[in-house]
Design a protein around this motif. Structure first.
Motif, PDB file in Angstrom:
ATOM      1  N   PHE A 259      53.992  63.610  79.024  1.00 33.29           N
ATOM      2  CA  PHE A 259      55.018  64.572  78.625  1.00 33.29           C
ATOM      3  C   PHE A 259      54.782  65.886  79.365  1.00 33.29           C
ATOM      4  O   PHE A 259      53.747  66.529  79.185  1.00 33.29           O
ATOM      5  N   LEU A 260      55.755  66.257  80.186  1.00 30.65           N
ATOM      6  CA  LEU A 260      55.634  67.476  80.975  1.00 30.65           C
ATOM      7  C   LEU A 260      56.219  68.661  80.221  1.00 30.65           C
ATOM      8  O   LEU A 260      56.876  68.504  79.185  1.00 30.65           O
ATOM      9  N   ASN A 261      55.967  69.839  80.753  1.00 28.92           N
ATOM     10  CA  ASN A 261      56.414  71.082  80.112  1.00 28.92           C
ATOM     11  C   ASN A 261      57.939  71.108  80.047  1.00 28.92           C
ATOM     12  O   ASN A 261      58.613  71.151  81.088  1.00 28.92           O
ATOM     13  N   PRO A 262      58.534  71.056  78.836  1.00 31.85           N
ATOM     14  CA  PRO A 262      60.010  71.030  78.751  1.00 31.85           C
ATOM     15  C   PRO A 262      60.659  72.319  79.228  1.00 31.85           C
ATOM     16  O   PRO A 262      61.857  72.329  79.525  1.00 31.85           O
ATOM     17  N   GLU A 263      59.903  73.423  79.324  1.00 35.55           N
ATOM     18  CA  GLU A 263      60.488  74.695  79.771  1.00 35.55           C
ATOM     19  C   GLU A 263      60.860  74.672  81.237  1.00 35.55           C
ATOM     20  O   GLU A 263      61.658  75.486  81.690  1.00 35.55           O
ATOM     21  N   LYS A 264      60.296  73.743  82.004  1.00 36.69           N
ATOM     22  CA  LYS A 264      60.575  73.691  83.441  1.00 36.69           C
ATOM     23  C   LYS A 264      61.817  72.865  83.760  1.00 36.69           C
ATOM     24  O   LYS A 264      62.222  72.785  84.920  1.00 36.69           O
ATOM     25  N   GLY A 265      62.398  72.216  82.743  1.00 37.50           N
ATOM     26  CA  GLY A 265      63.683  71.556  82.914  1.00 37.50           C
ATOM     27  C   GLY A 265      63.668  70.289  83.728  1.00 37.50           C
ATOM     28  O   GLY A 265      64.678  69.960  84.367  1.00 37.50           O
ATOM     29  N   TYR A 266      62.556  69.581  83.717  1.00 39.59           N
ATOM     30  CA  TYR A 266      62.525  68.300  84.432  1.00 39.59           C
ATOM     31  C   TYR A 266      63.435  67.288  83.736  1.00 39.59           C
ATOM     32  O   TYR A 266      63.599  67.314  82.518  1.00 39.59           O
ATOM     33  N   LYS A 267      64.023  66.390  84.538  1.00 35.89           N
ATOM     34  CA  LYS A 267      64.933  65.386  84.003  1.00 35.89           C
ATOM     35  C   LYS A 267      64.170  64.454  83.058  1.00 35.89           C
ATOM     36  O   LYS A 267      63.080  63.989  83.362  1.00 35.89           O
ATOM     37  N   ASP A 268      64.775  64.186  81.899  1.00 40.53           N
ATOM     38  CA  ASP A 268      64.197  63.306  80.880  1.00 40.53           C
ATOM     39  C   ASP A 268      62.895  63.834  80.307  1.00 40.53           C
ATOM     40  O   ASP A 268      62.104  63.074  79.749  1.00 40.53           O
ATOM     41  N   HIS A 269      62.669  65.128  80.421  1.00 40.24           N
ATOM     42  CA  HIS A 269      61.457  65.736  79.847  1.00 40.24           C
ATOM     43  C   HIS A 269      61.875  66.958  79.017  1.00 40.24           C
ATOM     44  O   HIS A 269      61.468  68.094  79.285  1.00 40.24           O
ATOM     45  N   LYS A 270      62.680  66.693  77.994  1.00 37.67           N
ATOM     46  CA  LYS A 270      63.153  67.768  77.148  1.00 37.67           C
ATOM     47  C   LYS A 270      62.346  67.902  75.864  1.00 37.67           C
ATOM     48  O   LYS A 270      62.516  68.882  75.133  1.00 37.67           O
ATOM     49  N   LEU A 271      61.519  66.922  75.574  1.00 38.06           N
ATOM     50  CA  LEU A 271      60.676  66.958  74.376  1.00 38.06           C
ATOM     51  C   LEU A 271      59.219  66.773  74.764  1.00 38.06           C
ATOM     52  O   LEU A 271      58.900  66.096  75.744  1.00 38.06           O
ATOM     53  N   ASP A 272      58.348  67.343  73.965  1.00 35.27           N
ATOM     54  CA  ASP A 272      56.910  67.181  74.165  1.00 35.27           C
ATOM     55  C   ASP A 272      56.346  66.562  72.886  1.00 35.27           C
ATOM     56  O   ASP A 272      56.011  67.265  71.932  1.00 35.27           O
ATOM     57  N   LEU A 273      56.251  65.212  72.875  1.00 33.64           N
ATOM     58  CA  LEU A 273      55.870  64.498  71.663  1.00 33.64           C
ATOM     59  C   LEU A 273      54.383  64.154  71.602  1.00 33.64           C
ATOM     60  O   LEU A 273      53.912  63.670  70.586  1.00 33.64           O
ATOM     61  N   TYR A 274      53.686  64.366  72.684  1.00 33.92           N
ATOM     62  CA  TYR A 274      52.241  64.113  72.776  1.00 33.92           C
ATOM     63  C   TYR A 274      51.918  62.613  72.749  1.00 33.92           C
ATOM     64  O   TYR A 274      51.048  62.158  73.485  1.00 33.92           O
ATOM     65  N   ILE A 275      52.520  61.844  71.888  1.00 34.00           N
ATOM     66  CA  ILE A 275      52.203  60.414  71.737  1.00 34.00           C
ATOM     67  C   ILE A 275      53.341  59.599  72.358  1.00 34.00           C
ATOM     68  O   ILE A 275      54.477  59.654  71.878  1.00 34.00           O
TER      69      ILE A 275
END
Length: 458
Positions: A259-275
């Motif tokens: 899970f990448l930093n959602p603040e950077k706006g990567y595609k399909d990386h809007k949540l940071d769920l850790y698991i």
């Protein structure tokens, strides 16, 4: 031992398979939990490494690498499903083939019991020795391919101690030098002893001897097939390809599914769920599938679902000796059965199964098919309609009408046509007078009228 759950799935019920998910012995959880924990630890390491141990610039580089790896895991660059599915199917067919090739002495012991005669000690000795040779051959082949059997009989002395072989037979066995497996030697002793029994008159004709040899060859072919299954494995390269495909796929998933930093706006990386829930499920399915192939590729090991070879050895020697010794000519007095005087009888049911007796017997899918009067008409191959006569019961008009009504009711209920028979007669020009034509016309009109009455009555 083999995990059996047949009784629990004997009938379809709500959440029937779900109850099997809570078993541990023989389960996929027991096979996979170590690899699953290793994958989780590695994923957690990279997650912590990315979040807390890298600088901002290093995080940017890690994120680009993660996006690069992710595009390979979400495409068909690594054909995991194809190679894994084909491999497991091949392994399952091999597993089933090994199961059906297991040498069972049942057919052979029936032939020995029925064709090697003699109630004296010599006859008993012949029958028991023949079946002991057959079981000895299966023990030798299973000792060569099954770790469980080899642990039970690590040396030939243990086989002698178990009673499958005598000391003199062991000396004969060891005196014959061969660079190959000698599991076939006891079967050769069997054939020679069967020939001697034929010479002594214990086997009464050549047909019985031939039957003995045919069953012996069937038994030998299964022993040989088991040996070749153990010798010729699925090609190593295919096993390596499947293993590398699965491991490399999840090696990329360890980085690409972070899970990448959602603040950077990567595609399909809007949540940071850790698991990574779905990645863990994917690992469970794919790696579990690979574990299934690993489990069934050789069922003669010591896993929970491997074949119970030692128990089968115990069963085979016991039933063999019972069939040719204790049960030889040991028959109950022949008596009239319970239904001797009854021409038609039915077998009773218990109260819990009585409803099954009310179900009609299946007689064929077209047995109850209904047909109209037009469908019963007979035509020539050329298309001309044949003169059709119906043989009614010879009685008065009223009786015939009643019979036809009964027939019509049976037709409506889906019954057969017992009251009418179709007889087709090809018209003869020499005998075709006007009077015959008028009789045929009147007969057809009467027939249609009768059918109309039946339809209106019902």
């Amino acid at each position: 031992m083999t995990v059996s759950y047949s009784l629990e799935v004997a009938s379809v019920r709500f959440a029937g398979f779900s109850r099997l998910l809570f078993r541990w012995k023989g389960s996929i959880y027991r096979l996979l939990y170590k690899e699953f924990l290793v994958f989780c630890v590695i994923y957690l390491f990279f997650s912590v490494f990315y979040r807390f141990l890298l600088t901002r610039r290093q995080q940017d580089l890690f994120e680009r690498i993660a996006l690069y790896c992710d595009q390979f895991t979400n495409t068909n660059y690594i054909p995991v499903l194809f190679v894994l599915g084909f491999y497991v199917t091949l392994a399952f067919n091999r597993w089933w083939g090994q199961y059906t090739s297991f040498p069972l002495p049942d057919n052979l012991m029936m032939v020995v019991s029925g064709n090697v005669h003699g109630t004296d000690e010599r006859g008993r000795l012949l029958r028991r020795t023949l079946m002991r040779y057959a079981n000895l051959s299966s023990v030798l082949i299973l000792r060569s391919i099954s770790t469980r059997v080899h642990r039970r009989f690590p040396t030939l002395d243990h086989i002698v101690e178990a009673g499958f072989m005598t000391i003199e037979e062991l000396k004969k066995y060891e005196s014959l030098h061969s660079d190959f497996n000698k599991y076939w030697m006891p079967l050769t002793w069997f054939s020679n002893l069967a020939s001697r029994a034929r010479e002594e008159g214990r086997v009464r004709d050549d047909i019985a001897l031939r039957l003995l040899m045919d069953e012996l060859n069937n038994y030998r072919s299964k022993c040989s097939l088991l040996f070749h299954y153990d010798w010729i494995s699925i090609p190593l390269v295919y096993t390596q390809v499947v293993t590398i495909a699965v491991y490399s796929f999840f090696g990329f998933c360890v980085i690409g599914r972070q899970f990448l930093n959602p603040e950077k706006g990567y595609k399909d990386h809007k949540l940071d769920l850790y698991i990574p829930v779905f990645t863990l499920l994917q690992f469970f399915f794919y790696a579990g599938w690979l574990k299934v192939g690993e489990l069934i590729i050789n069922p003669f090991g010591e896993d929970d679902d491997d074949f119970e070879t030692n128990q089968l050895i115990d069963r085979n020697i016991q039933v063999s000796m019972l069939a040719v010794d204790d049960m030889y000519q040991n028959l109950a007095p022949i008596a009239k059965d319970k239904h001797w005087t009854q021409r038609h009888f039915s077998i009773p049911y218990t109260l819990s199964t009585a409803a099954e007796a009310l179900r009609p017997a299946f007689k064929g899918s077209t047995y109850d098919m209904r047909m109209s009067a037009e469908d019963l008409e007979i035509h020539r191959p050329g298309g001309d309609l044949l003169n059709k006569q119906y043989l009614h019961l010879q009685s008065s008009v009223s009786d015939g009408l009643n019979s036809l009504l009964q027939w019509g009711k049976g037709l409506v209920r889906g019954g057969s046509l017992p009251s009418l028979k179709d007889v087709s007669s090809i018209p003869n020009e020499a005998e075709g007078t006007d009077e015959g034509a008028r009789d045929a016309t009147n007969h057809n009109e009467q027939e249609k009228a009768l059918i109309k009455v039946v339809v209106e009555h019902n």
